[in-house]
Design a protein around this motif. Structure first.
Motif, short mmCIF file in Angstrom:
data_model
loop_
_atom_site.label_atom_id
_atom_site.label_comp_id
_atom_site.label_asym_id
_atom_site.label_seq_id
_atom_site.Cartn_x
_atom_site.Cartn_y
_atom_site.Cartn_z
N ILE A 195 13.08 9.12 -5.31
CA ILE A 195 13.38 8.44 -4.04
C ILE A 195 14.65 7.61 -4.16
O ILE A 195 14.89 6.68 -3.39
CB ILE A 195 12.19 7.61 -3.50
N TYR A 229 2.37 7.25 -4.95
CA TYR A 229 2.75 7.89 -3.68
C TYR A 229 2.16 7.17 -2.47
O TYR A 229 2.80 7.07 -1.43
CB TYR A 229 2.30 9.35 -3.67
N TYR A 247 5.23 3.66 -3.03
CA TYR A 247 6.26 4.31 -2.23
C TYR A 247 6.60 3.53 -0.94
O TYR A 247 7.77 3.22 -0.71
CB TYR A 247 5.81 5.75 -1.94
N LYS A 256 10.15 1.67 0.06
CA LYS A 256 10.88 2.06 1.26
C LYS A 256 11.21 0.82 2.10
O LYS A 256 12.29 0.73 2.67
CB LYS A 256 10.05 3.06 2.08
#
Lengths: 390, 390
Positions: A206, A300, A304, A308
């Motif tokens: 990512i 995940y 995650y 973000k």
């Protein structure tokens, strides 16, 4: 013990955007703009031909002497008379006193004379200065994701630097006396440590490259010392292992004694029940269960979205899609399940061997199947929630 | 002039996998395995406790003297007698002559004596050696995409290097007298060159980092010289601009005179009609139209699948999904259109301003809408093909 949705809300409430910084446009792929950008120039910066052809002043004349050539990149403002034209190419400068370009397919040329066989309207095939964007007009809004197209757009306006949200620096702390670094000889009773490498590659996936791995033995003092230093230097601390309730699981105690505020501990889910989330100042901490498949599932689903948010994204979760499940399934655990699955255009299959201790299944899965704790019976062909991982 | 599908077939037929090479597992994210991998060891490598509890030999006894402790990472094969047990933790070595682990919740402990309150079945809570994978068993098949899970799996088996398909080295050749490097002063008649930076970031977005940018003036000799050197050093050559039919478009001539075989030139599409695809030995060449939006559209539709084949992928195209279009549309051009669009869960919107000369729209689009040349009338709410770009 809380439910998955509560855990996700708490994470969202307690994660925040990183500080902003200036970076080069050439290095900005995947960053999020932290300031709107306005154009420093008109684009096109001059009146430009949209065709290969001839530029002239529109009148009743059909025939012109061709007196010069304007190739893309050329510049001349020499006055061209009413009965004169210039040979011109796409993207080339149109001299100030010419107003029209005829495409070459609509002309016949003999010696130095061009005759227009199909007269275009006045102003045809001339792109005006600033036609695409004018100086000081908005180029990209705040919070735009920088894509290759955005990079091209910025570059064509001569913009070299932009202000974005920084990416977090992430510490990966791996605990466990049983762990041996890959590449070394494996003594009896030990196993290879793989979570750090796995998490590092998931972060890389990512776009987070500023990571550092720390290895610590199952020992309170050492764990406290390593975490103390990580908490003061990193934006995110991911701890792997040492968070369940065995006598040798020191991570929670070490976090709390370092002033980390516990925001939740334990989620009603499988795998990954003993997940800890906390915060100290601006540093967020996830203590992930040490079984590799639990670690990665937790990454995940929970880490995650936090990352973000850090990076300034508005869409923070992995996408969720619906697929028909191709076997009947009963969830009598009372827990939310994240099962390793394989999905295609239409359906999703639960893979065999869902052990959280190993990654065999995860390595060939392309999705997690998300089965909420409060739905017991799932019929064959019923639609279920799928989180694609590819 | 050929249709889009024909062009895509020709590209697929003429692109091939890169040579294989050994790389470190830690650097392998996103690569494709070029050789199946077999396990160098049993996993778990020893009989392992699956619980925190007590290990003992299953018999009629319910009560045991606790004589030692096996923490994860410890190793001892000291003989434990029938009436003895050891304190054991998840992941720890189970001595050879013990066969069962009782979870701590099912015991009461006083002084050095443990009493089992709920007797587990014989062999319970012991993970056998090689239970997850045995030495020489298949770990990952040939052609597997290396994900974080795959990296974790390989690492936990002590594997440090794998054989993958190499990624292509890509030359980006930008032509045009009108182009000025971003960061310099812009003279009259010139524009900033943005295609090289844009293509470089698009390549970076699919994991290709070995790129080099070459800038060349509109001049046959210079173009030939630069292309000659690129053709002998790179796996893929992307040329931007100089491929339409203006007097100063030298790229095609320069390619052919360097021995590049023309595989197609011009596609019945908008934007990007004058796209050239060719090959010399193992190097493939795309000469992309120079208008930025044409360049990037061509990249996503044509260059992307070729690069994916190079890298060993089996799925080579960007995904295509169906969405309802939220305006009526007429395609009377007879050409296949790729329109910049915005899609969400349900529908897709055609963005205003589809000019191929500028990237304004592309920079805020999240998809290309793919409208085939042979469908003229598209009704509102009709399903159309969408290529998501995010």
């Amino acid at each position: 013990m809380i439910q998955v949705d509560q855990a996700l809300s708490i994470i969202a409430e307690n994660s925040c955007k990183m500080p902003i910084r200036k970076i080069k446009v050439t290095k900005s792929l995947g960053f999020i703009l932290a300031e709107a950008i306005y154009s420093p120039m008109d684009m096109p910066p001059f009146r430009q031909s949209a065709m290969d052809g001839y530029a002239f002043t529109h009148s009743e004349l059909q025939q012109f002497n061709v007196v010069s050539t304007s190739q893309a990149g050329d510049f001349s403002n020499k006055k061209i008379k009413q009965d004169q034209a210039i040979r011109i190419f796409t993207g080339a400068y149109v001299p100030d006193n010419l107003d029209t370009v005829v495409m070459q397919e609509h002309t016949t040329v003999k010696n130095k004379t061009v005759e227009i066989t199909k007269m275009p309207a006045r102003f045809a095939n001339v792109r005006n200065k600033g036609e695409q964007i004018k100086e000081n007009e908005l180029v990209l809004e705040n919070n735009t994701v920088i894509t290759p197209a955005a990079i091209g757009f910025l570059a064509c306006l001569g913009i070299t630097e932009i202000t974005v949200y920084a990416k977090p620096k992430v510490a990966i702390v791996v605990t466990g006396n049983e762990l041996v670094k890959v590449g070394k000889k494996l003594p009896e009773g030990k196993i290879y440590e793989s979570n750090s490498i796995m998490l590092e590659s998931a972060l890389q996936g990512i776009g987070i490259k500023k990571t550092e791995i720390f290895r610590v033995k199952d020992n309170l003092k050492a764990t406290k010392r390593v975490l103390k230093s990580c908490l003061s230097t990193f934006d995110v601390v991911l701890v792997s292992g040492g968070i369940s309730v065995g006598d040798y699981d020191f991570v929670k105690e070490a976090l709390l004694s370092n002033g980390v505020e516990e925001l939740f501990y334990k989620i009603n889910q499988k795998p990954g029940k003993p997940l800890f989330f906390g915060k100290k100042d601006k540093t967020i901490v996830f203590a992930l269960p040490g079984n590799p498949a639990s670690t990665l599932t937790s990454f995940y689903i929970y880490v995650y979205p936090a990352l973000k948010i850090n990076m300034g994204f508005e869409v923070i979760h992995l996408p969720k899609i619906k697929r028909k499940i191709n076997t009947q399934f009963e969830n009598t655990s009372g827990k939310t399940l994240f099962l390793k699955g394989l999905y295609d255009d239409k359906k999703v299959t639960i893979l065999e061997s869902q052990s959280s201790a190993m990654l065999n299944t995860f390595a060939v899965a392309n999705a997690l199947i998300y089965l909420p704790y409060d739905v017991v019976n799932i019929e064959k062909d019923q639609e279920v929630m799928v989180v694609p991982l590819n």
